[in-house]
Design a protein around this motif. Structure first.
Motif, PDB file in Angstrom:
ATOM      1  N   TRP A  62       0.814  -1.203   0.000  1.00  0.00           N
ATOM      2  CA  TRP A  62       0.000   0.000   0.000  1.00  0.00           C
ATOM      3  C   TRP A  62       0.851   1.257   0.000  1.00  0.00           C
ATOM      4  N   VAL A  63       0.352   2.289  -0.658  1.00  0.00           N
ATOM      5  CA  VAL A  63       0.958   3.613  -0.631  1.00  0.00           C
ATOM      6  C   VAL A  63       0.173   4.455   0.373  1.00  0.00           C
ATOM      7  N   VAL A  64       0.876   4.992   1.352  1.00  0.00           N
ATOM      8  CA  VAL A  64       0.261   5.829   2.376  1.00  0.00           C
ATOM      9  C   VAL A  64       0.679   7.271   2.129  1.00  0.00           C
ATOM     10  N   CYS A  65      -0.290   8.161   2.076  1.00  0.00           N
ATOM     11  CA  CYS A  65       0.003   9.576   1.885  1.00  0.00           C
ATOM     12  C   CYS A  65      -0.289  10.340   3.180  1.00  0.00           C
ATOM     13  N   VAL A  66       0.686  11.073   3.652  1.00  0.00           N
ATOM     14  CA  VAL A  66       0.583  11.824   4.903  1.00  0.00           C
ATOM     15  C   VAL A  66       0.126  13.249   4.588  1.00  0.00           C
ATOM     16  N   ARG A  67      -0.759  13.763   5.422  1.00  0.00           N
ATOM     17  CA  ARG A  67      -1.261  15.129   5.236  1.00  0.00           C
ATOM     18  C   ARG A  67      -1.266  15.837   6.591  1.00  0.00           C
ATOM     19  N   SER A  68      -0.736  17.055   6.613  1.00  0.00           N
ATOM     20  CA  SER A  68      -0.739  17.859   7.835  1.00  0.00           C
ATOM     21  C   SER A  68      -1.011  19.292   7.422  1.00  0.00           C
ATOM     22  N   VAL A  69      -2.074  19.881   7.976  1.00  0.00           N
ATOM     23  CA  VAL A  69      -2.494  21.205   7.514  1.00  0.00           C
ATOM     24  C   VAL A  69      -2.708  22.173   8.671  1.00  0.00           C
ATOM     25  N   GLU A  70      -2.620  23.450   8.329  1.00  0.00           N
ATOM     26  CA  GLU A  70      -2.953  24.527   9.254  1.00  0.00           C
ATOM     27  C   GLU A  70      -4.241  25.183   8.768  1.00  0.00           C
ATOM     28  N   SER A  71      -5.127  25.521   9.687  1.00  0.00           N
ATOM     29  CA  SER A  71      -6.400  26.115   9.311  1.00  0.00           C
ATOM     30  C   SER A  71      -7.007  26.816  10.518  1.00  0.00           C
ATOM     31  N   ARG A  72      -8.017  27.640  10.261  1.00  0.00           N
ATOM     32  CA  ARG A  72      -8.763  28.261  11.355  1.00  0.00           C
ATOM     33  C   ARG A  72     -10.092  27.553  11.560  1.00  0.00           C
ATOM     34  N   ASP A  73     -10.768  27.259  10.454  1.00  0.00           N
ATOM     35  CA  ASP A  73     -12.106  26.676  10.558  1.00  0.00           C
ATOM     36  C   ASP A  73     -12.353  25.519   9.602  1.00  0.00           C
ATOM     37  N   GLY A  74     -11.334  25.097   8.852  1.00  0.00           N
ATOM     38  CA  GLY A  74     -11.497  23.980   7.933  1.00  0.00           C
ATOM     39  C   GLY A  74     -12.032  24.363   6.568  1.00  0.00           C
ATOM     40  N   MET A  75     -12.495  25.588   6.401  1.00  0.00           N
ATOM     41  CA  MET A  75     -13.021  26.011   5.108  1.00  0.00           C
ATOM     42  C   MET A  75     -11.895  26.183   4.088  1.00  0.00           C
ATOM     43  N   THR A  76     -10.755  26.655   4.544  1.00  0.00           N
ATOM     44  CA  THR A  76      -9.535  26.685   3.747  1.00  0.00           C
ATOM     45  C   THR A  76      -8.424  26.115   4.624  1.00  0.00           C
ATOM     46  N   ALA A  77      -7.335  25.681   3.998  1.00  0.00           N
ATOM     47  CA  ALA A  77      -6.231  25.103   4.766  1.00  0.00           C
ATOM     48  C   ALA A  77      -4.942  25.210   3.966  1.00  0.00           C
ATOM     49  N   ARG A  78      -3.834  25.274   4.673  1.00  0.00           N
ATOM     50  CA  ARG A  78      -2.523  25.278   4.030  1.00  0.00           C
ATOM     51  C   ARG A  78      -1.727  24.077   4.509  1.00  0.00           C
ATOM     52  N   ALA A  79      -1.096  23.408   3.556  1.00  0.00           N
ATOM     53  CA  ALA A  79      -0.250  22.270   3.903  1.00  0.00           C
ATOM     54  C   ALA A  79       0.901  22.740   4.770  1.00  0.00           C
ATOM     55  N   GLN A  80       1.172  22.013   5.841  1.00  0.00           N
ATOM     56  CA  GLN A  80       2.260  22.390   6.746  1.00  0.00           C
ATOM     57  C   GLN A  80       3.607  22.027   6.148  1.00  0.00           C
ATOM     58  N   GLN A  81       4.578  22.878   6.364  1.00  0.00           N
ATOM     59  CA  GLN A  81       5.933  22.627   5.874  1.00  0.00           C
ATOM     60  C   GLN A  81       6.709  21.882   6.957  1.00  0.00           C
ATOM     61  N   LEU A  82       6.464  20.579   7.040  1.00  0.00           N
ATOM     62  CA  LEU A  82       7.138  19.769   8.054  1.00  0.00           C
ATOM     63  C   LEU A  82       8.613  19.583   7.701  1.00  0.00           C
ATOM     64  N   ASP A  83       9.454  19.500   8.727  1.00  0.00           N
ATOM     65  CA  ASP A  83      10.883  19.330   8.484  1.00  0.00           C
ATOM     66  C   ASP A  83      11.178  17.896   8.036  1.00  0.00           C
ATOM     67  N   TRP A  84      12.324  17.745   7.380  1.00  0.00           N
ATOM     68  CA  TRP A  84      12.699  16.462   6.782  1.00  0.00           C
ATOM     69  C   TRP A  84      12.827  15.358   7.833  1.00  0.00           C
ATOM     70  N   ASP A  85      13.388  15.669   9.000  1.00  0.00           N
ATOM     71  CA  ASP A  85      13.559  14.647  10.036  1.00  0.00           C
ATOM     72  C   ASP A  85      12.206  14.095  10.495  1.00  0.00           C
ATOM     73  N   THR A  86      11.213  14.982  10.650  1.00  0.00           N
ATOM     74  CA  THR A  86       9.877  14.520  11.041  1.00  0.00           C
ATOM     75  C   THR A  86       9.288  13.604   9.977  1.00  0.00           C
ATOM     76  N   LEU A  87       9.410  14.003   8.729  1.00  0.00           N
ATOM     77  CA  LEU A  87       8.878  13.181   7.636  1.00  0.00           C
ATOM     78  C   LEU A  87       9.573  11.822   7.572  1.00  0.00           C
ATOM     79  N   GLN A  88      10.863  11.798   7.798  1.00  0.00           N
ATOM     80  CA  GLN A  88      11.597  10.532   7.755  1.00  0.00           C
ATOM     81  C   GLN A  88      11.220   9.622   8.928  1.00  0.00           C
ATOM     82  N   ARG A  89      10.994  10.222  10.104  1.00  0.00           N
ATOM     83  CA  ARG A  89      10.538   9.411  11.236  1.00  0.00           C
ATOM     84  C   ARG A  89       9.179   8.791  10.930  1.00  0.00           C
ATOM     85  N   ILE A  90       8.292   9.580  10.327  1.00  0.00           N
ATOM     86  CA  ILE A  90       6.956   9.080   9.990  1.00  0.00           C
ATOM     87  C   ILE A  90       7.052   7.915   9.020  1.00  0.00           C
TER      88      ILE A  90
END
Length: 305
Positions: free
Chosen positions: A248-276
């Motif tokens: 399976w291919v798993v896609c990770v998503r992490s976003v910043e938002s105020r109310d969910g109506m709009t959202a911006r993808a979070q700029q996670l650091d490379w070490d966090t992504l590699q741990r995940i």
């Protein structure tokens, strides 16, 4: 922003007015929206209310046990194990909108079954304003709005937080004295992990999504995302040990938002992504690779289905 000092008494008065002397059930999911609706209804009508939590088999890791412990203050909390029924109804369903309608109808049927046991005439649920906007605006049907069946065996559906945004619901939760584990809880979709599985919903894919979401939530906690999770989006070739795997291919998503109506993808650091990715591929033998979604909303939605 909502004026909690006026909203809370007005909401309780509205609940009393709608339900009167009848019995009601609250569709409790454990999220902040339904928890606030439950607290308001409990204060308004007391023992006329029965809280019902339906375990669909599509919930977060440890969710059912956590609900039972967190909401033990609600006397007579009913936990319904409906995993087999939900998976049976979702078998062969691949279209995202059809999924949401199937889940919405099955939820209602479960609540109708429970209502007969308590002679409940009303259903209370935690619908919020973005649910209504997205359902009515043809973006996607929320299971508790556009996903509802045409025929519902209740005298009425009561939605005390229907005009609030998520951040406003949290304000009400704090004012009501709900624990921070509820008031600040990360959003989780009503249809559960079914909308974090692209295509047909199967027990195997859901288990991959459940474990992956748990890992993502743990690893991104220090970054304080508005919402962070993982979705199962397909299969791809990989190598584990000396063996080829089609996992399976798993896609990770992490976003910043105020109310969910709009959202911006979070700029996670490379070490966090590699741990995940290391934890997901190391924990789940049937996962071959992990990707990170950098798309904002719009053009994407936050969830996948």
């Amino acid at each position: 922003m909502v004026d909690v000092d006026s909203f809370i008494p007005e909401a309780k008065a509205e609940i009393e007015d709608q339900i009167g002397d009848a019995n009601a059930i609250i569709a409790l999911s454990g999220g902040v929206d339904s928890s606030v609706a439950a607290a308001l209804a409990h204060e308004a009508i007391g023992d006329q209310l029965t809280a019902v939590y339906v375990d669909t088999g599509l919930m977060r890791k440890g969710e059912t046990e956590e609900i039972a412990e967190t909401f033990d203050f609600l006397e007579g909390l009913e936990i319904v194990h409906a995993e087999e029924r939900f998976f049976e109804e979702l078998s062969g369903v691949t279209d995202p909108e059809e999924k949401r309608h199937v889940i919405g109808e099955q939820f209602i049927r479960e609540f109708e079954r429970e209502a007969k046991e308590t002679d409940a005439k009303y259903l209370v649920q935690g619908t919020i304003y973005p649910d209504r906007i997205e359902s009515e605006g043809n973006i996607k049907s929320h299971h508790n709005v556009g996903g509802l069946p045409e025929v519902v065996d209740f005298d009425g559906i009561v939605e005390p937080v229907r005009d609030l945004y998520k951040d406003e619901v949290r304000e009400v939760a704090r004012a009501l004295g709900l624990e921070s584990v509820i008031a600040e809880r990360m959003p989780f979709p009503g249809p559960g992990l079914a909308v974090r599985v692209v295509g047909e919903v199967t027990p195997e894919k859901v288990e991959v999504a459940r474990e992956s979401c748990h890992i993502v939530e743990e690893e991104t906690a220090e970054h304080e995302p508005w919402q962070a999770f993982a979705a199962v989006i397909g299969k791809a070739t990989g190598v584990k040990g000396d063996n080829r795997v089609h996992g399976w291919v798993v896609c990770v998503r992490s976003v910043e938002s105020r109310d969910g109506m709009t959202a911006r993808a979070q700029q996670l650091d490379w070490d966090t992504l590699q741990r995940i990715q290391s934890r997901i591929t190391g924990t789940l033998d049937n996962v071959s690779r992990v990707a990170y979604d950098v798309t904002h909303k719009p053009p994407a939605t936050i969830e996948y289905e």
